[in-house]
Design a protein around this motif. Structure first.
Motif, PDB file in Angstrom:
ATOM      1  N   LEU C  29       0.825  -1.212   0.000  1.00 59.96           N
ATOM      2  CA  LEU C  29       0.000   0.000   0.000  1.00 59.96           C
ATOM      3  C   LEU C  29       0.859   1.262   0.000  1.00 59.96           C
ATOM      4  O   LEU C  29       0.531   2.251  -0.667  1.00 59.96           O
ATOM      5  N   ASP C 132     -19.652  -6.124   1.544  1.00 61.60           N
ATOM      6  CA  ASP C 132     -18.276  -5.855   1.114  1.00 61.60           C
ATOM      7  C   ASP C 132     -17.515  -7.163   1.330  1.00 61.60           C
ATOM      8  O   ASP C 132     -17.655  -7.792   2.384  1.00 61.60           O
ATOM      9  N   LEU C 133     -16.737  -7.583   0.353  1.00 56.30           N
ATOM     10  CA  LEU C 133     -16.120  -8.911   0.456  1.00 56.30           C
ATOM     11  C   LEU C 133     -15.327  -9.072   1.746  1.00 56.30           C
ATOM     12  O   LEU C 133     -15.441 -10.074   2.444  1.00 56.30           O
ATOM     13  N   GLY C 134     -14.538  -8.066   2.068  1.00 57.56           N
ATOM     14  CA  GLY C 134     -13.727  -8.137   3.290  1.00 57.56           C
ATOM     15  C   GLY C 134     -14.590  -8.213   4.533  1.00 57.56           C
ATOM     16  O   GLY C 134     -14.318  -8.993   5.454  1.00 57.56           O
ATOM     17  N   GLU C 135     -15.636  -7.387   4.567  1.00 59.18           N
ATOM     18  CA  GLU C 135     -16.533  -7.395   5.726  1.00 59.18           C
ATOM     19  C   GLU C 135     -17.288  -8.730   5.814  1.00 59.18           C
ATOM     20  O   GLU C 135     -17.528  -9.247   6.898  1.00 59.18           O
ATOM     21  N   ILE C 137     -16.196 -11.599   4.837  1.00 57.04           N
ATOM     22  CA  ILE C 137     -15.252 -12.600   5.333  1.00 57.04           C
ATOM     23  C   ILE C 137     -15.119 -12.525   6.849  1.00 57.04           C
ATOM     24  O   ILE C 137     -15.202 -13.537   7.547  1.00 57.04           O
ATOM     25  N   MET C 150      -9.447  -1.899   4.497  1.00 60.03           N
ATOM     26  CA  MET C 150      -9.336  -3.307   4.123  1.00 60.03           C
ATOM     27  C   MET C 150      -9.545  -4.173   5.351  1.00 60.03           C
ATOM     28  O   MET C 150      -8.593  -4.562   6.016  1.00 60.03           O
ATOM     29  N   PRO C 151     -10.814  -4.457   5.645  1.00 62.90           N
ATOM     30  CA  PRO C 151     -11.151  -5.042   6.949  1.00 62.90           C
ATOM     31  C   PRO C 151     -10.556  -6.421   7.221  1.00 62.90           C
ATOM     32  O   PRO C 151     -10.343  -6.764   8.368  1.00 62.90           O
ATOM     33  N   CYS C 152     -10.270  -7.207   6.159  1.00 62.92           N
ATOM     34  CA  CYS C 152      -9.767  -8.560   6.455  1.00 62.92           C
ATOM     35  C   CYS C 152      -8.316  -8.699   6.031  1.00 62.92           C
ATOM     36  O   CYS C 152      -7.853  -9.773   5.668  1.00 62.92           O
ATOM     37  N   ILE C 153      -7.606  -7.603   6.114  1.00 63.76           N
ATOM     38  CA  ILE C 153      -6.217  -7.590   5.672  1.00 63.76           C
ATOM     39  C   ILE C 153      -5.346  -8.534   6.509  1.00 63.76           C
ATOM     40  O   ILE C 153      -4.273  -8.947   6.085  1.00 63.76           O
ATOM     41  N   LYS C 155      -6.080 -11.565   7.222  1.00 62.85           N
ATOM     42  CA  LYS C 155      -6.303 -12.967   6.860  1.00 62.85           C
ATOM     43  C   LYS C 155      -5.601 -13.306   5.544  1.00 62.85           C
ATOM     44  O   LYS C 155      -5.630 -12.508   4.603  1.00 62.85           O
ATOM     45  N   ASN C 217     -15.382   0.101  -4.539  1.00 61.72           N
ATOM     46  CA  ASN C 217     -14.848  -0.587  -5.711  1.00 61.72           C
ATOM     47  C   ASN C 217     -15.696  -1.756  -6.183  1.00 61.72           C
ATOM     48  O   ASN C 217     -15.611  -2.169  -7.320  1.00 61.72           O
ATOM     49  N   GLU C 218     -16.458  -2.322  -5.262  1.00 62.49           N
ATOM     50  CA  GLU C 218     -17.069  -3.619  -5.564  1.00 62.49           C
ATOM     51  C   GLU C 218     -18.420  -3.507  -6.254  1.00 62.49           C
ATOM     52  O   GLU C 218     -18.828  -4.430  -6.970  1.00 62.49           O
TER      53      GLU C 218
END
Lengths: 202, 256, 473
Positions: C29, C132-135, C137, C150-153, C155, C217-218
């Motif tokens: 990043l 949201d994909l991260g959320e 997950i 990036m909530p699931c960064i 993992k 983005n999604e």
């Protein structure tokens, strides 16, 4: 509720007053060749650009749709696109939802313009082209007039007088739907279209 | 935003030297080297014996009034309108950037502001006021070094390239930059003892990055960082030696 | 809740997988952001403008809130005000109950995390599904976000693959990111289609037009705010900007600072619910404006700068502490440098544990903040309010970090360092006996765990300067 409103505003008004600072000078960039910049930016985020003309766009579109094995296309009737299975989004979403969610392969929409700096399309959904048209089908084909590409967002807000008459929903679209939530690896089409194809009319 | 520092209007004949409390007790040779470098440029270097500490340890710990009283003692110790040169970006940052705030509304506010405006980080002063980067003559053996930029030096005093300009001016010295050069070493004053494990992880990564350069020495402009990095190198049995920039320059050019 | 930073840091530091995940992600990043702002002059001018726009909006905040409300109501949006997260939760629940809603599909919203909305809704029989994909997950994993963008960064794909296999019917184990993404698309499409309401946050609220601006983005933000018949947005009162035009520079800062993107895939400007004749869009749009301590932060001129934040996450991406320990260590909804200044102010210093001290004050965050929040200065201010509160303390829990022992130590320090004679005697003594202090002494013990003991020099610089004939004045 109104009590919360009054309390919040009262606390904010009781705080020390400071003079609002002026906005310092900064101007977004402009470009000699806006189409070139637009193309570079949107291609960098997985968008596809085809330069066509008023005469050639319909056969060109037909060729693209055939190549992508598209069956059913969603498009407003006034676009007069040349395809066998075209449906119009002419019913409320409540009646159209099932078809929209899984029964359509591609949609064709117009645009209100584009932004060269960031490679963004300006899409304003309306009665003929509702909001979900450009979102649910896996392929989104957008028609863009080359003359409608502005340098930057500030310029197009000003030129098109957005602030005076904001539509229900206004969108900037820069590429197909994507995510990098899994290990920063890019994947397309997570919720919206997997492919974004821009036909630029010159 | 780093301080906007400009050179004094005229070439100064006299400068004050603020040695810093850490240098005073642990690295006096580094402090003395900075004074020698200045003196050899024909400047009279004044070291007020009444100086002690910039006040930063208390200030950063939230003990403002104690910090202010110690800072006031420095205002008293440096009365003349001469530049105050400091062999530490961190202490220089405290005095140049934070004194005006520390003394806001205090009887010494004006004095503190004037004092702050006279504060210079040593390597910046050597380059921008004395042009030392064009005058250095390297007399040392070939050596490879790496640079560690201190956080406050870079981000409060805006000193980023100056030390490296000085090092690059030495003909027998190879400077190998490490990719983590600008990352904090984990010292942070009381942070090292308040969050010892995070601090340890940071300095471990720092000495790894330094080790990867293959440098014989890690040179820096701040003794806080050097104490942390040097102590960790030592404890880990690594061969790289820490050295303050002033001491390194003096040793290369004047055999000290 | 946040009282245990050190304990959690200990666990995080001893988890090599977690450390590797964060280090790699943050390095990526930082590189991407740097590429976006290579032109330093442009960056300097742009962030100055971004900071001024936010500061300008804050200076007029009560007026702009009223202007926004008036415009939004005229546009057909219902505006609610909530003083606390409990109020906000109650309002959201009431709206949903009035519509007989049983399932809410959520776009990413940090304010909803601040409210712990999902738990509140579940307790009242309403299912909240993160889209949201991260959320999504971390919802499957029953965890909280570890990063605000990036909530699931935290993992890796192996962990995610296992989660999907365990939770999604007929999902074979695969670490293929495209396949995992496609699986989530399928599941969430069904959730979208059957949701009774959509919930989102907002990045900006435009007073001039009464519009909500939402970036993503999604496409899940678009779906959440378009497909269900009801849209509820939750936003902090600090999200106001004065003019639509102000959005442009902020948009030039936010995605570039956050993920190094020139712009997000979608920028939604939502101005009203479905109008007559339109085929889609929610029939009702509600906006809940949340205070939750923000007006108290606003009351102090210095602390007010905290409210400029546009939630890009650049501060955490560049933070040497965050990148070592990850977001969960902070024990607060907002982690990293912004969390370290926001949490103690919203929750109170008494509830924030050692957060203000979990920083080396290295200023890496200050260097990259797109709206120039003086994070390090505010951290020092919060340390001061905790230890020695000012006369009219602005922060909840001021004085909670006061320690008689620590204060006495600093008084003693002052007695020696503010008095030249005492200083000379003291340092002389230290140079003689200092090296006799054992490495296991308090404080030195922590230091010497990974470092050798610093050595006091035989002579101080004061002595050497005298001996070498340096003038005293």
């Amino acid at each position: 509720m109104s009590e919360a409103r009054a309390n919040i505003l009262a606390r904010l008004r009781a705080a020390p007053q400071v003079q609002p600072p002026e906005r310092p000078y900064w101007q977004a960039p402009s470009f000699n060749d806006r189409l070139d910049r637009f193309r570079m930016m949107i291609e960098a985020v997985h968008g596809e650009v085809h330069v066509v003309t008023e005469q050639t766009w319909r056969p060109h579109l037909r060729k693209i749709l055939a190549e992508k094995n598209v069956a059913r296309v969603l498009a407003a009737p006034h676009l007069g696109i040349d395809w066998d299975d075209v449906v119009a989004y002419d019913a409320p979403v409540e009646d159209f939802k099932d078809q929209l969610v899984s029964g359509i392969d591609a949609c064709v929409t117009t645009t209100r313009g584009a932004i060269a700096e960031t490679g963004s399309l300006v899409v304003v959904p309306d009665v003929d082209e509702p909001r979900l048209a450009s979102l649910l089908p896996p392929i989104h084909v957008a028609l863009l007039k080359a003359d409608d590409i502005a340098d930057n967002l500030a310029q197009i807000i000003e030129a098109q007088g957005w602030a005076a008459a904001m539509p229900t929903n206004l969108l900037l679209i820069s590429g197909p739907s994507k995510t990098a939530d899994i290990e920063q690896t890019l994947a397309y089409g997570v919720h919206g279209p997997k492919e974004l194809i821009v036909l630029v009319l010159q | 935003m780093p301080a906007h520092v400009t050179p004094p209007a005229e070439m100064p004949k006299d400068v004050y030297y603020f040695g810093t409390c850490l240098v005073d007790l642990f690295f006096p040779d580094a402090g003395l080297a900075g004074m020698e470098l200045l003196k050899r440029q024909g400047i009279r270097v004044v070291f007020p014996q009444d100086q002690s500490c910039c006040g930063q340890p208390a200030f950063n710990s939230g003990h403002r009034s104690e910090a202010r009283e110690v800072a006031r003692a420095q205002l008293d110790a440096f009365p003349e309108d001469w530049p105050i040169v400091v062999p530490s970006g961190s202490c220089a940052g405290m005095m140049r950037v934070h004194y005006p705030d520390l003394f806001q509304g205090d009887r010494d506010e004006e004095r503190a502001k004037a004092f702050a405006g006279r504060v210079y980080e040593l390597s910046w002063f050597l380059v921008h006021v004395l042009g030392l980067d064009t005058k250095l003559v390297d007399k040392g053996e070939k050596v490879t070094v790496t640079w560690h930029g201190s956080c406050h030096s870079m981000r409060e005093m805006g000193v980023v390239d100056e030390p490296k300009r000085l090092i690059r001016a030495l003909s027998n010295v190879t400077l190998v930059e490490n990719p983590r050069e600008k990352e904090c070493c984990g010292f942070g004053g009381t942070f090292a003892v308040r969050q010892p494990e995070v601090s340890a992880a940071m300095v471990a990564d720092k000495i790894d990055a330094i080790g990867q350069t293959g440098a014989a020495r890690v040179v820096s402009g701040d003794c806080g960082c050097l104490m942390n990095i040097g102590g960790a190198l030592d404890k880990a049995g690594k061969p790289t030696r820490p050295q303050h920039l002033a001491e390194f320059l003096l040793e290369r050019c004047h055999g000290r | 809740m946040a009282a245990d930073f050190s304990t959690r840091a200990h666990d995080a530091l001893n988890n090599p997988q977690l450390r590797a995940n964060f280090r790699r992600a943050m390095d990526g990043l930082m590189t991407k952001r740097a590429a976006q702002f290579e032109d330093k002059d442009n960056w300097t001018a742009l962030r100055a403008k971004g900071a001024a726009i936010k500061a300008r909006a804050l200076a007029q905040l009560p007026d702009l809130l009223e202007e926004f409300e008036q415009k939004a109501i005229a546009n057909g949006i219902t505006v609610h005000w909530a003083e606390t997260t409990a109020d906000a939760n109650r309002i959201v629940l009431e709206i949903l109950t009035a519509h007989g809603a049983k399932k809410v599909i959520k776009g990413k919203s940090m304010v909803s995390e601040e409210m712990h909305l999902n738990a509140h809704l579940e307790a009242h029989g309403i299912k909240a599904v993160e889209s949201d994909l991260g959320e999504y997950i971390i919802q499957l994993a029953g965890e909280a976000p570890s990063h605000i963008v990036m909530p699931c960064i935290h993992k890796n794909k192996g962990e995610i693959a296992q989660l999907f296999t365990d939770n999604i019917e007929n999902q074979p184990y695969t670490e293929d990111v495209d396949a995992l993404t496609a699986a989530a698309r399928q599941v969430l499409r069904r959730e979208f289609a059957s949701a009774d309401a959509g919930l989102s946050g907002a990045n900006f609220l435009v007073a001039e037009t009464g519009s909500l601006v939402l970036i993503e983005n999604e496409g899940n933000g678009r779906l959440s705010t378009t497909l269900p018949p009801l849209h509820i947005a939750v936003a902090g009162i600090e999200k106001l900007v004065e003019k639509l035009d102000d959005v442009a520079p902020l948009l030039a800062l936010l995605p570039r600072s956050a993920t190094g993107q020139a712009i997000t895939t979608y920028v939604n400007m939502i101005t009203s619910p479905r109008k007559s004749g339109e085929q889609d869009g929610p029939r009702q749009v509600h906006l809940v404006l949340l205070d939750n301590g923000r007006s108290r932060v606003y009351a102090d001129e210095q602390l007010r700068d905290t409210l400029r934040c546009i939630r890009c996450g650049a501060c955490m991406n560049h933070c040497p502490v965050y990148s070592r320990v990850g977001g969960h260590t902070y024990g607060s909804v907002y982690p990293g440098p912004i969390g370290k200044i926001l949490t103690p102010q919203l929750a109170g210093l008494d509830c924030a544990g050692d957060l203000p001290h979990a920083s080396t004050l290295c200023n890496a965050c200050v260097e990259v903040c797109p709206v120039q929040i003086p994070i390090a200065d505010i951290l020092v201010r919060l340390r001061t309010e905790a230890a020695e509160p000012s006369a009219s303390p602005a922060v909840k829990g001021a004085g909670s970090g006061h320690s008689a022992v620590e204060s006495a130590v600093w008084k003693g320090w002052q007695a020696m360092y503010a008095n030249p004679a005492a200083y000379k005697v003291g340092t002389k003594a230290l140079s003689v006996v200092g090296n006799l202090i054992p490495a296991a002494a308090p404080l030195l013990k922590q230091w010497t765990s990974v470092r050798t003991k610093p050595k006091f020099a035989a002579k101080t610089l004061h002595q050497l300067a005298r001996e070498k004939g340096y003038d005293n004045e």
